[in-house]
Design an enzyme around this catalytic site. Structure first.
Site, PDB file in Angstrom:
ATOM      1  N   CYS A   2       0.840  -1.186   0.000  1.00  0.00           N
ATOM      2  CA  CYS A   2       0.000   0.000   0.000  1.00  0.00           C
ATOM      3  C   CYS A   2       0.881   1.245   0.000  1.00  0.00           C
ATOM      4  CB  CYS A   2      -0.879   0.030   1.227  1.00  0.00           C
ATOM      5  SG  CYS A   2      -1.767  -1.495   1.491  1.00  0.00           S
ATOM      6  N   ARG A  27       2.784   0.506  -5.998  1.00  0.00           N
ATOM      7  CA  ARG A  27       2.970  -0.299  -4.792  1.00  0.00           C
ATOM      8  C   ARG A  27       1.723  -1.128  -4.431  1.00  0.00           C
ATOM      9  NH1 ARG A  27       7.197   1.635  -1.350  1.00  0.00           N
ATOM     10  NH2 ARG A  27       6.170   0.485   0.283  1.00  0.00           N
ATOM     11  N   TRP A  74      -3.597  -2.218  -1.153  1.00  0.00           N
ATOM     12  CA  TRP A  74      -3.434  -3.565  -1.708  1.00  0.00           C
ATOM     13  C   TRP A  74      -4.036  -4.478  -0.651  1.00  0.00           C
ATOM     14  CZ3 TRP A  74      -0.922  -8.144  -0.357  1.00  0.00           C
ATOM     15  CH2 TRP A  74      -0.711  -9.054  -1.380  1.00  0.00           C
ATOM     16  N   ASN A 100      -0.328   1.012   6.541  1.00  0.00           N
ATOM     17  CA  ASN A 100       0.310  -0.070   5.780  1.00  0.00           C
ATOM     18  C   ASN A 100       0.755  -1.123   6.784  1.00  0.00           C
ATOM     19  OD1 ASN A 100       0.057   1.501   3.544  1.00  0.00           O
ATOM     20  ND2 ASN A 100       2.249   1.833   3.230  1.00  0.00           N
ATOM     21  N   GLY A 101       0.637  -2.380   6.439  1.00  0.00           N
ATOM     22  CA  GLY A 101       1.061  -3.441   7.357  1.00  0.00           C
ATOM     23  C   GLY A 101      -0.126  -4.307   7.749  1.00  0.00           C
ATOM     24  N   GLU A 483      13.131 -17.228 -14.016  1.00  0.00           N
ATOM     25  CA  GLU A 483      12.830 -15.803 -14.095  1.00  0.00           C
ATOM     26  C   GLU A 483      11.962 -15.500 -15.327  1.00  0.00           C
ATOM     27  OE1 GLU A 483      12.896 -13.417 -12.184  1.00  0.00           O
ATOM     28  OE2 GLU A 483      12.976 -11.600 -13.370  1.00  0.00           O
ATOM     29  N   LYS A 487       8.244 -13.823 -15.112  1.00  0.00           N
ATOM     30  CA  LYS A 487       7.868 -12.595 -15.833  1.00  0.00           C
ATOM     31  C   LYS A 487       6.579 -12.822 -16.613  1.00  0.00           C
ATOM     32  CE  LYS A 487       9.746 -10.321 -14.147  1.00  0.00           C
ATOM     33  NZ  LYS A 487      10.766 -10.359 -13.170  1.00  0.00           N
ATOM     34  N   GLU A 490       3.545 -13.106 -14.267  1.00  0.00           N
ATOM     35  CA  GLU A 490       3.202 -11.859 -13.587  1.00  0.00           C
ATOM     36  C   GLU A 490       2.396 -10.905 -14.443  1.00  0.00           C
ATOM     37  OE1 GLU A 490       7.268 -10.566 -12.333  1.00  0.00           O
ATOM     38  OE2 GLU A 490       6.215 -10.106 -10.485  1.00  0.00           O
ATOM     39  N   HIS A 506      11.881 -36.100 -16.214  1.00  0.00           N
ATOM     40  CA  HIS A 506      11.396 -36.742 -14.981  1.00  0.00           C
ATOM     41  C   HIS A 506       9.952 -36.336 -14.661  1.00  0.00           C
ATOM     42  CE1 HIS A 506      15.349 -38.361 -14.173  1.00  0.00           C
ATOM     43  NE2 HIS A 506      15.843 -37.165 -14.452  1.00  0.00           N
ATOM     44  N   LYS A 605       4.514  -3.866  -5.891  1.00  0.00           N
ATOM     45  CA  LYS A 605       5.941  -3.748  -6.156  1.00  0.00           C
ATOM     46  C   LYS A 605       6.779  -4.141  -4.951  1.00  0.00           C
ATOM     47  CE  LYS A 605       9.557  -2.673  -8.512  1.00  0.00           C
ATOM     48  NZ  LYS A 605       9.970  -3.747  -9.450  1.00  0.00           N
TER      49      LYS A 605
HETATM   50  C1  AGP Z   1       9.487  -9.554  -9.544  1.00  0.00           C
HETATM   51  O1  AGP Z   1       9.091  -9.315 -10.851  1.00  0.00           O
HETATM   52  C2  AGP Z   1       8.453  -9.514  -8.547  1.00  0.00           C
HETATM   53  N1  AGP Z   1       7.545  -8.458  -8.668  1.00  0.00           N
HETATM   54  C3  AGP Z   1       8.766 -10.008  -7.157  1.00  0.00           C
HETATM   55  O2  AGP Z   1       8.979 -11.370  -7.281  1.00  0.00           O
HETATM   56  C4  AGP Z   1       9.950  -9.368  -6.397  1.00  0.00           C
HETATM   57  O3  AGP Z   1      11.151  -9.703  -7.007  1.00  0.00           O
HETATM   58  C5  AGP Z   1       9.912  -9.844  -4.931  1.00  0.00           C
HETATM   59  O4  AGP Z   1       8.720  -9.427  -4.346  1.00  0.00           O
HETATM   60  C6  AGP Z   1      11.091  -9.347  -4.137  1.00  0.00           C
HETATM   61  O5  AGP Z   1      11.123  -7.956  -4.067  1.00  0.00           O
HETATM   62  P1  AGP Z   1      12.400  -7.183  -3.582  1.00  0.00           P
HETATM   63  O6  AGP Z   1      13.483  -7.443  -4.562  1.00  0.00           O
HETATM   64  O7  AGP Z   1      11.980  -5.739  -3.569  1.00  0.00           O
HETATM   65  O8  AGP Z   1      12.752  -7.696  -2.228  1.00  0.00           O
END
Ligand code: AGP
Length: 610
Positions: A2, A27, A74, A100-101, A483, A487, A490, A506, A605
């Site tokens: 948030c 965020r 969020w 936030n939290g 990775e 991507k 996501e 396997h 984010k």
């Molecule tokens: C990556 O595309 C993601 N949005 C997510 O996996 C991110 O890498 C993860 O939340 C870790 O974030 P940080 O690097 O800010 O700790």
């Protein structure tokens, strides 16, 4: 996660808060809300969806006042809806809270407050705070005291801003586990959960630490601990530039950030890779050099993309420097009672420097006596401040939720750390000159990969309706496969799995048929022939092969339906080049499918809750 923005000053608060919220949308953004102190009352507006919805609902002349606060949410507790959006009020609408939290003991507190006659509007954990503060104020005392007492009763994490119509002209701010920064402008003060919301107004800031509390009014900012002990905070200077947090002509932040990589990798190397002198210098590790040299083991902690970077780091640190290395999901680490020795050195990798799981894991390692270091992007972030040393990756603000340039800069820094340690430990048979020259050449080679973006866009058009994707790689390109799959998931919401190429037989090989796109990462390195055998296995089952291969690979065209070319480099540095086409592929797939590239559904984010 948030986003929080607050304003106390001589200008109208609402437009400034809204502008700040837009900068924080990346965020968390399922709903947004705004509250302003106006004529002895709190006026409030909330909307589901983006900040622009809130902005269009704000009619001229309404919400006039120079003290205000806003929030992008969020969802954690309670679905995204107007009632669940922040701010949250007490029964009389006199106290407003943004948060936030997570308040972990909210249900116990809520039960008690309900029994005492409080009426709740939302399903959130946050609302207990407004009612609790109201309850405590009934017993007498001012807002500040009531907030303090309330925070002593809650368990969990918070970054909060509180206002009351009974005590106009001030905002109360407190932090435990969720970042908050206070900016000092001209005749005004701004509060935010992320400095990017402040940079257009001021560069002078203080960062609140856990357990700290501030009262912000036109008289200034008074900082104290939660236990009411005065503290003197030093004002720091923000280094980010406004244009770094704007799109600069690109359709999306993600595309801009992908294209920035030649420059961001160069920034990660600048002043550190000294090719002419044949040395690597990492100032942030100087103080802990002895610990690093004596380390019997390195443990790398991270989440998501940062965890993938850690996996590549393991290949580099073991393969080049010969140091035993373990990589752990930060989110799992502290719940399995890990064996940590004082001779361990722990690197926490995090773009944001605020990821709750990574922070908690590093605290656990620190408490157990390890030396904890950071590989972090955001300067001044909590992880950067809580570590005993480390290396900033210098990738600049990353706004797109899908991490791209931070990943390649994390790998670049891991390569530098590896070379530094290999040399300091006197590892034989390492051709440092070759490796340093290879690192130096990476920005230019990434630039070459980016020239092929048009071809990748065409491939994305072919596969945009696929339901599943497989990504295969071996050695240090296995994490690249992970990775690439992350991507795609996501931002285009296509199910994708990354696999070590040889593991496919396997199990996952059962998935392959003529409809399955399989992205194979096949650089001409020491295990090229092995990977080619795995690609043959896919072809034999009529899978649709998209190969990421070197420019001088003349045979791959016979196997793959599509070939994306990347320049050659030293094996362990290959992931820095090979991931770039996968970033572009997921980007163009998402654009072709019409998804929200920079703010994909359900994601945030910076994940500041566990
Ligand atoms: C990556 O595309 C993601 N949005 C997510 O996996 C991110 O890498 C993860 O939340 C870790 O974030 P940080 O690097 O800010 O700790």
């Amino acid at each position: 996660m948030c986003g929080i923005v607050g304003y106390v000053g001589s200008r109208q608060a609402a437009p400034i808060v809204l502008e700040g919220l837009k900068r924080l949308e990346y965020r968390g953004y399922d709903s947004a809300g705004l509250a302003v102190q106006q004529d002895g009352k709190i006026v409030m507006l909330k909307k589901v969806g983006k900040v622009s919805h809130l902005e269009s609902a704000l009619h001229a002349g309404t919400m006039a006042g120079s003290v205000g606060m806003g929030h992008t949410r969020w969802a954690t507790h309670g679905e995204p809806s107007e009632v669940n959006a922040h701010p949250h009020l007490d029964c009389l609408g006199a106290i407003a809270v943004i948060h936030n939290g997570v308040i972990e003991n909210y249900s116990v507190l809520k039960k008690k407050l309900l029994a005492d006659g409080h009426r709740f509007q939302s399903d959130t954990d946050t609302e207990v705070l407004s009612h609790l503060i109201e309850d405590l104020q009934k017993a007498g005392g001012d807002l500040e005291q009531a907030v303090r007492q309330a925070l002593h009763q809650v368990k969990g994490t918070y970054g909060i801003v509180v206002m009351s119509s009974r005590e106009p002209g001030k905002l109360i701010v407190a932090r435990k586990g969720s970042p908050l920064v206070i900016g000092f402008g001209e005749e005004e003060y701004l509060i935010a959960s992320d400095p990017s919301a402040l940079v257009q107004h001021t560069r002078k800031v203080i960062y609140l630490e856990d357990g700290e509390f501030a009262v912000v009014s036109m008289e200034g900012v008074s900082t104290r601990t939660l236990d009411d002990v005065a503290i003197q905070k030093s004002v720091e200077e923000l280094t980010i530039e406004l244009e770094q947090i704007e799109r600069g002509g690109f359709e999306h932040f993600m595309l801009k950030e992908i294209h920035e990589q030649p420059e961001t990798i160069r920034n990660s190397l600048r002043g550190r890779l000294q090719v002419d002198e044949g040395v690597v210098k990492l100032g942030g590790l100087e103080q802990v050099k002895d610990k690093l040299l004596a380390a019997r083991r390195i443990i790398i902690l991270g989440c998501g993309t940062s965890w993938h970077a850690g996996l590549v780091g393991e290949y580099m640190l073991e393969g080049i420097a010969g140091i035993p290395t373990e990589v752990e999901y930060a989110s799992e680490f502290r719940y399995r009672n890990p064996v940590i020795m004082e001779s361990d050195v722990v690197f926490a990798i995090s773009q944001s420097g605020e990821t709750a799981d990574t922070l908690a894991a590093l605290r656990e390692a620190k408490a157990k006596g390890a030396t904890v270091l950071g590989i972090v992007n955001v300067v001044g972030s909590t992880i950067a401040r809580e570590t005993q040393g480390g290396v900033y990756i210098h990738a600049g603000p990353e706004i797109g939720v899908a991490s791209t340039k931070a990943f390649t800069s994390q790998l670049t820094v891991l390569a530098l750390v590896t070379l530094l340690l290999a040399r300091a430990r006197g590892v034989p048979h390492v051709d440092y000159t070759l490796l340093m020259n290879e690192l130096d050449a990476l920005p230019g080679k990434v630039g070459k990969v980016l020239e092929g973006a048009g071809r990748i866009k065409e491939i994305a058009e072919v596969f945009k309706d696929a339901r599943n994707f497989l990504y295969l790689g071996r050695g240090s390109n296995f994490p690249v496969a992970l990775e690439g799959a992350l991507k795609l998931k996501e931002i285009s919401y296509i199910h994708a799995e990354g696999y070590p190429a040889a593991e496919m037989k396997h199990g996952p090989i059962a998935l392959i048929d003529e409809k399955m796109p399989v992205v194979c990462i096949v650089p001409k390195d020491a295990i090229y022939d092995k990977v080619i055998s795995n690609v043959q296995e896919v072809k034999a089952r009529r899978g649709r092969i998209i190969a990421v291969a070197n420019e001088d690979d003349d045979d791959i065209g016979d196997l793959a339906e599509f070939v994306i070319r990347v320049p050659r480099t030293f094996g362990f540095f290959g992931p820095i080049l090979n991931v770039v086409p996968l970033q572009l592929l997921s980007y163009y797939m998402a654009v072709a499918r019409g998804t929200n590239v920079d703010q994909p559904r359900n994601l945030a984010k910076s994940v500041t809750v566990e």
